[in-house]
Design an enzyme around this catalytic site. Structure first.
Site, PDB file in Angstrom:
ATOM      1  N   ASN A   9     -12.447  19.428 -13.937  1.00  0.00           N
ATOM      2  CA  ASN A   9     -12.276  20.020 -15.270  1.00  0.00           C
ATOM      3  C   ASN A   9     -13.614  19.896 -15.995  1.00  0.00           C
ATOM      4  O   ASN A   9     -13.969  18.817 -16.473  1.00  0.00           O
ATOM      5  CB  ASN A   9     -11.174  19.284 -16.035  1.00  0.00           C
ATOM      6  CG  ASN A   9     -11.030  19.813 -17.460  1.00  0.00           C
ATOM      7  OD1 ASN A   9     -11.554  20.886 -17.788  1.00  0.00           O
ATOM      8  ND2 ASN A   9     -10.329  19.078 -18.300  1.00  0.00           N
ATOM      9  N   TRP A  10     -14.339  21.017 -16.031  1.00  0.00           N
ATOM     10  CA  TRP A  10     -15.686  20.973 -16.639  1.00  0.00           C
ATOM     11  C   TRP A  10     -15.613  20.893 -18.165  1.00  0.00           C
ATOM     12  O   TRP A  10     -16.618  20.628 -18.807  1.00  0.00           O
ATOM     13  CB  TRP A  10     -16.482  22.221 -16.239  1.00  0.00           C
ATOM     14  CG  TRP A  10     -16.910  22.248 -14.804  1.00  0.00           C
ATOM     15  CD1 TRP A  10     -16.629  21.337 -13.826  1.00  0.00           C
ATOM     16  CD2 TRP A  10     -17.715  23.261 -14.189  1.00  0.00           C
ATOM     17  NE1 TRP A  10     -17.197  21.719 -12.632  1.00  0.00           N
ATOM     18  CE2 TRP A  10     -17.873  22.902 -12.830  1.00  0.00           C
ATOM     19  CE3 TRP A  10     -18.299  24.452 -14.643  1.00  0.00           C
ATOM     20  CZ2 TRP A  10     -18.613  23.681 -11.931  1.00  0.00           C
ATOM     21  CZ3 TRP A  10     -19.033  25.231 -13.739  1.00  0.00           C
ATOM     22  CH2 TRP A  10     -19.184  24.849 -12.405  1.00  0.00           C
ATOM     23  N   LYS A  11     -14.458  21.191 -18.735  1.00  0.00           N
ATOM     24  CA  LYS A  11     -14.310  21.248 -20.203  1.00  0.00           C
ATOM     25  C   LYS A  11     -15.388  22.167 -20.777  1.00  0.00           C
ATOM     26  O   LYS A  11     -15.735  23.159 -20.147  1.00  0.00           O
ATOM     27  CB  LYS A  11     -14.373  19.840 -20.803  1.00  0.00           C
ATOM     28  CG  LYS A  11     -13.464  18.847 -20.095  1.00  0.00           C
ATOM     29  CD  LYS A  11     -13.299  17.575 -20.867  1.00  0.00           C
ATOM     30  CE  LYS A  11     -12.557  16.567 -20.023  1.00  0.00           C
ATOM     31  NZ  LYS A  11     -12.102  15.413 -20.761  1.00  0.00           N
ATOM     32  N   HIS A  97      -3.499  20.460 -21.317  1.00  0.00           N
ATOM     33  CA  HIS A  97      -4.408  19.305 -21.304  1.00  0.00           C
ATOM     34  C   HIS A  97      -4.272  18.572 -22.641  1.00  0.00           C
ATOM     35  O   HIS A  97      -4.090  19.207 -23.683  1.00  0.00           O
ATOM     36  CB  HIS A  97      -5.850  19.771 -21.076  1.00  0.00           C
ATOM     37  CG  HIS A  97      -6.780  18.632 -20.801  1.00  0.00           C
ATOM     38  ND1 HIS A  97      -7.283  17.841 -21.798  1.00  0.00           N
ATOM     39  CD2 HIS A  97      -7.271  18.133 -19.630  1.00  0.00           C
ATOM     40  CE1 HIS A  97      -8.052  16.905 -21.259  1.00  0.00           C
ATOM     41  NE2 HIS A  97      -8.062  17.060 -19.942  1.00  0.00           N
ATOM     42  N   GLU A  99      -6.335  17.321 -24.584  1.00  0.00           N
ATOM     43  CA  GLU A  99      -7.281  17.744 -25.639  1.00  0.00           C
ATOM     44  C   GLU A  99      -6.770  18.997 -26.340  1.00  0.00           C
ATOM     45  O   GLU A  99      -6.949  19.168 -27.547  1.00  0.00           O
ATOM     46  CB  GLU A  99      -8.674  17.968 -25.023  1.00  0.00           C
ATOM     47  CG  GLU A  99      -9.326  16.638 -24.674  1.00  0.00           C
ATOM     48  CD  GLU A  99     -10.314  16.684 -23.527  1.00  0.00           C
ATOM     49  OE1 GLU A  99     -10.755  17.783 -23.140  1.00  0.00           O
ATOM     50  OE2 GLU A  99     -10.636  15.595 -23.004  1.00  0.00           O
ATOM     51  N   GLU A 169      -2.042  12.355 -16.842  1.00  0.00           N
ATOM     52  CA  GLU A 169      -3.302  11.878 -17.418  1.00  0.00           C
ATOM     53  C   GLU A 169      -3.019  11.004 -18.643  1.00  0.00           C
ATOM     54  O   GLU A 169      -2.783  11.533 -19.736  1.00  0.00           O
ATOM     55  CB  GLU A 169      -4.163  13.059 -17.851  1.00  0.00           C
ATOM     56  CG  GLU A 169      -4.517  14.009 -16.738  1.00  0.00           C
ATOM     57  CD  GLU A 169      -5.772  14.790 -17.072  1.00  0.00           C
ATOM     58  OE1 GLU A 169      -6.740  14.676 -16.311  1.00  0.00           O
ATOM     59  OE2 GLU A 169      -5.801  15.489 -18.097  1.00  0.00           O
ATOM     60  N   GLY A 175     -11.862  10.050 -20.288  1.00  0.00           N
ATOM     61  CA  GLY A 175     -13.212   9.977 -20.838  1.00  0.00           C
ATOM     62  C   GLY A 175     -13.557   8.619 -21.433  1.00  0.00           C
ATOM     63  O   GLY A 175     -14.563   8.473 -22.133  1.00  0.00           O
ATOM     64  N   SER A 215     -10.649   9.054 -16.008  1.00  0.00           N
ATOM     65  CA  SER A 215     -11.785   8.274 -15.509  1.00  0.00           C
ATOM     66  C   SER A 215     -11.747   8.051 -13.995  1.00  0.00           C
ATOM     67  O   SER A 215     -12.073   6.962 -13.517  1.00  0.00           O
ATOM     68  CB  SER A 215     -11.899   6.946 -16.270  1.00  0.00           C
ATOM     69  OG  SER A 215     -12.119   7.202 -17.651  1.00  0.00           O
ATOM     70  N   GLY A 236     -12.680  14.876 -15.036  1.00  0.00           N
ATOM     71  CA  GLY A 236     -13.576  15.427 -16.051  1.00  0.00           C
ATOM     72  C   GLY A 236     -15.014  15.032 -15.769  1.00  0.00           C
ATOM     73  O   GLY A 236     -15.714  15.652 -14.961  1.00  0.00           O
ATOM     74  N   GLY A 237     -15.475  13.960 -16.412  1.00  0.00           N
ATOM     75  CA  GLY A 237     -16.877  13.546 -16.355  1.00  0.00           C
ATOM     76  C   GLY A 237     -17.492  13.542 -14.958  1.00  0.00           C
ATOM     77  O   GLY A 237     -18.580  14.096 -14.754  1.00  0.00           O
TER      78      GLY A 237
HETATM   79  C1  PEP Z   1      -9.876  15.245 -17.835  1.00  0.00           C
HETATM   80  O1  PEP Z   1     -10.652  15.917 -18.463  1.00  0.00           O
HETATM   81  O2  PEP Z   1      -8.795  15.740 -17.512  1.00  0.00           O
HETATM   82  C2  PEP Z   1     -10.251  13.882 -17.471  1.00  0.00           C
HETATM   83  C3  PEP Z   1      -9.395  13.163 -16.814  1.00  0.00           C
HETATM   84  O3  PEP Z   1     -11.487  13.444 -17.879  1.00  0.00           O
HETATM   85  P1  PEP Z   1     -12.275  12.141 -17.324  1.00  0.00           P
HETATM   86  O4  PEP Z   1     -12.217  12.220 -15.817  1.00  0.00           O
HETATM   87  O5  PEP Z   1     -13.662  12.283 -17.849  1.00  0.00           O
HETATM   88  O6  PEP Z   1     -11.556  10.947 -17.839  1.00  0.00           O
END
Ligand code: PEP
Length: 253
Positions: A9-11, A97, A99, A169, A175, A215, A236-237
């Protein structure tokens, strides 16, 4: 074997050129995926066609949208419909998601509409659920995530629910660098599967991939994915760094 999935997930990160280079670097690693293994890239809308064409010749690599609108079409300036995604050959879409639930006030009912539109256009929803920290601290996370599934998904007939991908999640882990322990992840994934089984039967519940997100990193993916009910991750990251995401893909069962 149930599908195992590494989903990026590049966001709202990376320029077009950076995204293209990241995909090139990941695909250059030529990680051969088994029939049950998939890598999915949820990229910003303007990068979808590029991503589709990048992954075209790589078996079991796919492009995904990060969102879609909950109405079919109409006067919704700046929004992107499911039909539009379908018309450019996108086959997956992240729905709900945390967010988006938080910043765009997406409700369970709205997400049910999105899920329906996805199925109408043969797009597989990657449906996100997960509890905030206060709910985890109160110990009511099971009720919270069960309600998210029931209110957005349990109107679906069996043949449709069988196609879904679920991403659990915990919001407190997204994050933050804080990861759920393997015990916490397995416990709630098993619970989610049991909720689906109670509605749709064990056999169907056993077919649905439940990804963990929060994470996931190159150094913890293998351990998390080794849990029997964790079928990969939504990342994500760490999906923004080629070497890290390559390692995460390689960690799939
Ligand atoms: C996400 O964006 O769905 C996510 C889990 O981010 P991260 O891996 O950065 O926690």
């Amino acid at each position: 074997m149930r599908k195992q999935i590494a989903a990026a997930n590049w966001k709202m990160n990376l320029t077009y050129q950076q995204g293209e280079k990241l995909l090139d670097d990941i695909l250059d690693a030529k990680i051969g995926l088994a029939a049950h293994q998939h890598a999915i890239f949820a990229v910003p809308f303007p990068y979808l066609l590029m991503t589709r064409s990048e992954v075209e010749d790589a078996k079991n690599y796919h492009a995904a949208a990060q969102n879609c609108h909950h109405k079919k079409s109409g006067a919704y300036t700046g929004e992107v419909s499911v039909e539009m995604l379908h018309s450019i050959g996108v086959n997956y879409c992240v729905i709900g998601h945390s967010e988006r639930r938080e910043y765009s006030a997406e409700t369970n009912a709205m997400l049910a509409e999105k899920v329906n539109l996805c199925y109408d256009s043969h797009i597989v929803p990657i449906f996100c659920c997960g509890e905030p920290l206060a709910i985890r601290e109160a110990g009511t996370q099971n009720d919270f995530v069960a309600a998210q599934l029931k209110e957005s998904l349990f109107h679906l007939p069996t043949d449709k629910i069988k196609e879904i991908i679920i991403a659990y999640e915990p919001i407190w882990a997204i994050g933050t660098g804080k990861t759920a322990s393997t015990g916490q992840a397995q416990e709630i994934h098993q619970f989610l599967r049991s909720v689906i089984a109670a509605q749709y039967g064990e056999e169907n519940a056993n077919e649905i991939p439940i990804l963990y997100g929060g994470s996931v990193k190159a150094n913890n993916a293998k351990e998390l994915f080794s849990c029997p009910d964790v079928d990969g991750g939504l990342v994500g990251g760490a999906s923004l760094v080629a070497a890290d995401f390559i390692e995460i893909i390689k960690s799939l069962k």
